[in-house]
Design a protein around this motif. Structure first.
Motif, PDB file in Angstrom:
ATOM      1  N   ASP A 173       0.825  -1.203   0.000  1.00 45.50           N
ATOM      2  CA  ASP A 173       0.000   0.000   0.000  1.00 45.50           C
ATOM      3  C   ASP A 173       0.860   1.254   0.000  1.00 45.50           C
ATOM      4  N   ASP A 174       1.948   1.231   0.769  1.00 47.15           N
ATOM      5  CA  ASP A 174       2.878   2.365   0.769  1.00 47.15           C
ATOM      6  C   ASP A 174       3.471   2.582  -0.615  1.00 47.15           C
ATOM      7  N   ARG A 175       3.831   1.480  -1.265  1.00 50.82           N
ATOM      8  CA  ARG A 175       4.436   1.593  -2.596  1.00 50.82           C
ATOM      9  C   ARG A 175       3.427   2.076  -3.625  1.00 50.82           C
ATOM     10  N   LEU A 176       2.160   1.672  -3.463  1.00 48.49           N
ATOM     11  CA  LEU A 176       1.117   2.180  -4.346  1.00 48.49           C
ATOM     12  C   LEU A 176       0.970   3.688  -4.186  1.00 48.49           C
ATOM     13  N   ALA A 177       1.026   4.142  -2.945  1.00 49.71           N
ATOM     14  CA  ALA A 177       0.883   5.576  -2.688  1.00 49.71           C
ATOM     15  C   ALA A 177       2.057   6.363  -3.267  1.00 49.71           C
ATOM     16  N   ALA A 178       3.255   5.787  -3.172  1.00 48.98           N
ATOM     17  CA  ALA A 178       4.452   6.472  -3.681  1.00 48.98           C
ATOM     18  C   ALA A 178       4.572   6.357  -5.190  1.00 48.98           C
ATOM     19  N   GLY A 179       4.094   5.213  -5.755  1.00 49.55           N
ATOM     20  CA  GLY A 179       4.201   4.989  -7.199  1.00 49.55           C
ATOM     21  C   GLY A 179       5.627   4.674  -7.610  1.00 49.55           C
ATOM     22  N   GLY A 180       5.818   4.474  -8.902  1.00 42.73           N
ATOM     23  CA  GLY A 180       7.165   4.290  -9.423  1.00 42.73           C
ATOM     24  C   GLY A 180       7.638   2.860  -9.503  1.00 42.73           C
ATOM     25  N   PHE A 181       6.768   1.854  -9.322  1.00 41.03           N
ATOM     26  CA  PHE A 181       7.190   0.465  -9.481  1.00 41.03           C
ATOM     27  C   PHE A 181       6.741  -0.050 -10.848  1.00 41.03           C
ATOM     28  N   THR A 182       7.377  -1.105 -11.314  1.00 41.90           N
ATOM     29  CA  THR A 182       7.115  -1.619 -12.651  1.00 41.90           C
ATOM     30  C   THR A 182       6.115  -2.772 -12.620  1.00 41.90           C
ATOM     31  N   ARG A 183       5.625  -3.141 -13.799  1.00 41.90           N
ATOM     32  CA  ARG A 183       4.729  -4.289 -13.930  1.00 41.90           C
ATOM     33  C   ARG A 183       5.427  -5.558 -13.443  1.00 41.90           C
ATOM     34  N   ALA A 184       6.713  -5.699 -13.771  1.00 36.03           N
ATOM     35  CA  ALA A 184       7.454  -6.889 -13.339  1.00 36.03           C
ATOM     36  C   ALA A 184       7.507  -6.980 -11.823  1.00 36.03           C
ATOM     37  N   GLN A 185       7.703  -5.838 -11.157  1.00 36.03           N
ATOM     38  CA  GLN A 185       7.726  -5.832  -9.696  1.00 36.03           C
ATOM     39  C   GLN A 185       6.356  -6.200  -9.134  1.00 36.03           C
ATOM     40  N   ALA A 186       5.298  -5.638  -9.744  1.00 36.63           N
ATOM     41  CA  ALA A 186       3.940  -5.938  -9.292  1.00 36.63           C
ATOM     42  C   ALA A 186       3.643  -7.426  -9.436  1.00 36.63           C
ATOM     43  N   LEU A 187       4.049  -8.027 -10.542  1.00 35.53           N
ATOM     44  CA  LEU A 187       3.804  -9.452 -10.758  1.00 35.53           C
ATOM     45  C   LEU A 187       4.573 -10.308  -9.747  1.00 35.53           C
ATOM     46  N   GLN A 188       5.772  -9.866  -9.373  1.00 36.15           N
ATOM     47  CA  GLN A 188       6.512 -10.607  -8.343  1.00 36.15           C
ATOM     48  C   GLN A 188       5.765 -10.553  -7.017  1.00 36.15           C
ATOM     49  N   TRP A 189       5.262  -9.379  -6.644  1.00 37.30           N
ATOM     50  CA  TRP A 189       4.495  -9.266  -5.401  1.00 37.30           C
ATOM     51  C   TRP A 189       3.252 -10.152  -5.450  1.00 37.30           C
ATOM     52  N   LEU A 190       2.570 -10.146  -6.592  1.00 36.98           N
ATOM     53  CA  LEU A 190       1.361 -10.962  -6.730  1.00 36.98           C
ATOM     54  C   LEU A 190       1.704 -12.452  -6.668  1.00 36.98           C
ATOM     55  N   GLY A 191       2.831 -12.830  -7.266  1.00 36.97           N
ATOM     56  CA  GLY A 191       3.255 -14.228  -7.207  1.00 36.97           C
ATOM     57  C   GLY A 191       3.566 -14.670  -5.795  1.00 36.97           C
ATOM     58  N   ASP A 192       4.247 -13.803  -5.038  1.00 39.75           N
ATOM     59  CA  ASP A 192       4.540 -14.114  -3.641  1.00 39.75           C
ATOM     60  C   ASP A 192       3.237 -14.291  -2.844  1.00 39.75           C
ATOM     61  N   THR A 193       2.302 -13.378  -3.082  1.00 42.93           N
ATOM     62  CA  THR A 193       1.025 -13.429  -2.361  1.00 42.93           C
ATOM     63  C   THR A 193       0.237 -14.677  -2.726  1.00 42.93           C
ATOM     64  N   ALA A 194       0.207 -14.999  -4.008  1.00 48.38           N
ATOM     65  CA  ALA A 194      -0.522 -16.190  -4.465  1.00 48.38           C
ATOM     66  C   ALA A 194       0.061 -17.448  -3.841  1.00 48.38           C
ATOM     67  N   ASP A 195       1.372 -17.522  -3.779  1.00 44.95           N
ATOM     68  CA  ASP A 195       2.034 -18.680  -3.178  1.00 44.95           C
ATOM     69  C   ASP A 195       1.593 -18.843  -1.724  1.00 44.95           C
ATOM     70  N   ALA A 196       1.517 -17.714  -1.002  1.00 43.71           N
ATOM     71  CA  ALA A 196       1.137 -17.754   0.417  1.00 43.71           C
ATOM     72  C   ALA A 196      -0.320 -18.167   0.598  1.00 43.71           C
ATOM     73  N   ILE A 197      -1.232 -17.583  -0.168  1.00 44.30           N
ATOM     74  CA  ILE A 197      -2.646 -17.884   0.087  1.00 44.30           C
ATOM     75  C   ILE A 197      -3.025 -19.269  -0.435  1.00 44.30           C
ATOM     76  N   ASP A 198      -2.361 -19.750  -1.496  1.00 39.77           N
ATOM     77  CA  ASP A 198      -2.624 -21.127  -1.925  1.00 39.77           C
ATOM     78  C   ASP A 198      -2.190 -22.116  -0.844  1.00 39.77           C
TER      79      ASP A 198
END
Length: 413
Positions: A112-137
Motif C-alpha cells: 500500500d505504501d508503494r502504491l501511494a508512492a508509485g514508481g514500481f514496474t509491472r514486473a515488480q507488481a507481478l513478483q508481489w502478486l506471485g509471492d502473495t498467491a504462493d502464500a494464500i494457496d
C-alpha cells in the motif's frame, strides 16, 4: 513513510503511556492503530531483536470468548508463518487483559505504501502478486482463509519480497465484532470485498482469490476495477460466480504473466467512487437481514468450538505448510504441491519421474515461447496439487490421469 518504513501506517508520535507489554518486550513506538488492533514496535530483550506486537483493541475486552479465538488464530498464523511469504509469528499471549501476538518486524513498508508512492514496474507488481498467491494457496491447502487481503496487509522485507500479514486474524475479529455490535454489519475492507462477502455470506478460498484479483488490478492499472470490462483474465478472476474463478491464486497470476500489457511504471490513480464500486457488487438490505438472523447461530458455534483452547505460547512444533515444484529439464510439464508434508510428496514424485524439485511456486519452461497453463488440480492426502503444461499438454494430461475422479478438483485453465 520517511524514516519509518513499516508495514502499518504510523501515526504522529503516539505516546506509549497506555501500552503495556510483558517485561521481555520493550516498547519503542506505536506503529499504527485502528478499530480492531494496535501495533507497537518493540525490542525483544531475550533475543535482542526488534519485533512488531499486535494488541487487540481495548473495545474487545467485553467479549470473554475473544482470547480463545485469538489464540486459535495465532496458532494457525504461526504454522503458516513458516511459509516464506507469510509473516512469522513468534509468540502470543495475554497481558493486562489484552491478547497480543508477536510477529516479525518488516522494515520495507507495505505494498500500500508503494502504491501511494508509485514508481514500481509491472514486473515488480507481478513478483508481489506471485509471492502473495504462493502464500494464500498454501493457506488454503491448510484450511485457512484470509478474508481481508489488501495492499496494507502485504508487507515487504529488505529484498522487496512480500510477506502476507493477518492470516486468520480477520476471522477472529469478525466473530467478536458480530457479538459486540449485533447488527449484522458486513466486515472487511471496502473496495476489496468479494460479492459473497458483501452479501454477508461466509468467505471461502474463492473469496480470497477474488480479492487478490482486485489487488492485482490496482497494482497493474493503478486503480481498483469499477465493473467495466477489464480483459479476459480479470473477467474470469472477478466473476460474481465463485465457481467460474481461477481454481488457484497461482493459476490467476500465471495467466496474468502471459497476458500482453504495458511495461510502464505504475502509479495509483484516484480510487473509483462508491457508485462505481457498487457496480461490481452491492451489499443489499437482504444480506444485512440475513447477517442479523444468522449472527446468533454463528457466534454460538464459534464459542463452542474455541472456548476449549487455552491461550498461551505458540508451539514451534506445529507442522509447516510448504509449497514445492517438481519439473523435468527437457519439456514444460510442472507439478506444484502445497500443504503439510508437500516436500515428502515432491521427493517421491521426483524420484519416480526422474525430475527435479524446487522450493515454492517455481514453474520451469525450457521453451520460453510456450505459455504454461493449468491442466488440472487435485487434492490427495491433505495436499493441494496443480499440474501445468504448455499448449500441447500431452505430459500434463498423463500426470492428471494418475489421479482419481474424486481427487481431481478441476481441469483446464
Amino acid at each position: 513513510m520517511g524514516a519509518d518504513p513499516t508495514g502499518w501506517r504510523p501515526t504522529a508520535r503516539l505516546a506509549l503511556m497506555n501500552v503495556r507489554l510483558p517485561d521481555r518486550y520493550r516498547p519503542i513506538r506505536v506503529l499504527g492503530h485502528g478499530a480492531t488492533a494496535e501495533v507497537v514496535l518493540a525490542h525483544d530483550e531475550a533475543l535482542d531483536r526488534d519485533v512488531a506486537v499486535k494488541l487487540l483493541a481495548e473495545g474487545f475486552r467485553g467479549d470473554p470468548s475473544v482470547p480463545a479465538r485469538f489464540a486459535r488464530e495465532a496458532v494457525l498464523a504461526a504454522r503458516l508463518g513458516r511459509h516464506p511469504h507469510v509473516v512469522t509469528i513468534h509468540d502470543a499471549g495475554e497481558w493486562d487483559g489484552r491478547p497480543f501476538i508477536v510477529m516479525d518486524f518488516l522494515p520495507g513498508g507495505s505494498v500500500d505504501d508503494r502504491l501511494a508512492a508509485g514508481g514500481f514496474t509491472r514486473a515488480q507488481a507481478l513478483q508481489w502478486l506471485g509471492d502473495t498467491a504462493d502464500a494464500i494457496d498454501a493457506a488454503h491447502a491448510a484450511g485457512v482463509v484470509h478474508r481481508d487481503l489488501k495492499p496494507a496487509n502485504l508487507l515487504l522485507d529488505e529484498d522487496d519480497r512480500v510477506h502476507v500479514a493477518d492470516f486468520g486474524i480477520a476471522r477472529a475479529l469478525d466473530e467478536a465484532q458480530k457479538r459486540l455490535t449485533w447488527t449484522g454489519t458486513i466486515l472487511g475492507t471496502a473496495g476489496y470485498l468479494s460479492p459473497e462477502q458483501a452479501r454477508g455470506e461466509v468467505a471461502t478460498p474463492s473469496s480470497d482469490r477474488y480479492t487478490l484479483a482486485v489487488v492485482a488490478h490496482e497494482l497493474l492499472h493503478g486503480v481498483r476495477p469499477d465493473g467495466r470490462a477489464v480483459g479476459r483474465v480479470f473477467d474470469r478472476a472477478l466473476s460474481a460466480d465463485p465457481e467460474r474463478r481461477f481454481p488457484t491464486a497461482a493459476a490467476f497470476v500465471d495467466a496474468l504473466e502471459h497476458t500482453a500489457a504495458p511495461t510502464a511504471v505504475v502509479r495509483r490513480q484516484t480510487p473509483p467512487d462508491p457508485t462505481a464500486i457498487l457496480r461490481r457488487h452491492r451489499a443489499t438490505e437482504r444480506a444485512r437481514r440475513f447477517g442479523r438472523r444468522t449472527a446468533a447461530l454463528a457466534i454460538a458455534a464459534a464459542v463452542a468450538s474455541f472456548l476449549a483452547l487455552a491461550f498461551g505460547y505458540v508451539s514451534a512444533a506445529e507442522p509447516a505448510v510448504v509449497t514445492c515444484t517438481v519439473s523435468p529439464t527437457d519439456h514444460d510439464a510442472n507439478l506444484v504441491v502445497s500443504g503439510v508434508g508437500a516436500n515428502d510428496y515432491c521427493s517421491n514424485r521426483a524420484q519416480d519421474l526422474t525430475w527435479r524439485i524446487r522450493q515454492g511456486f517455481s514453474l520451469r519452461s525450457p521453451d520460453l515461447h510456450e505459455q504454461l497453463t493449468l491442466v488440472c488440480s487435485a487434492r490427495t492426502r491433505g495436499l493441494r496439487i496443480a499440474v501445468y503444461d504448455d499448449g500441447g499438454r500431452r505430459i500434463g494430461h498423463v500426470l492428471c490421469g494418475s489421479f482419481t475422479g474424486d481427487q481431481l478438483a478441476s481441469s483446464g485453465a
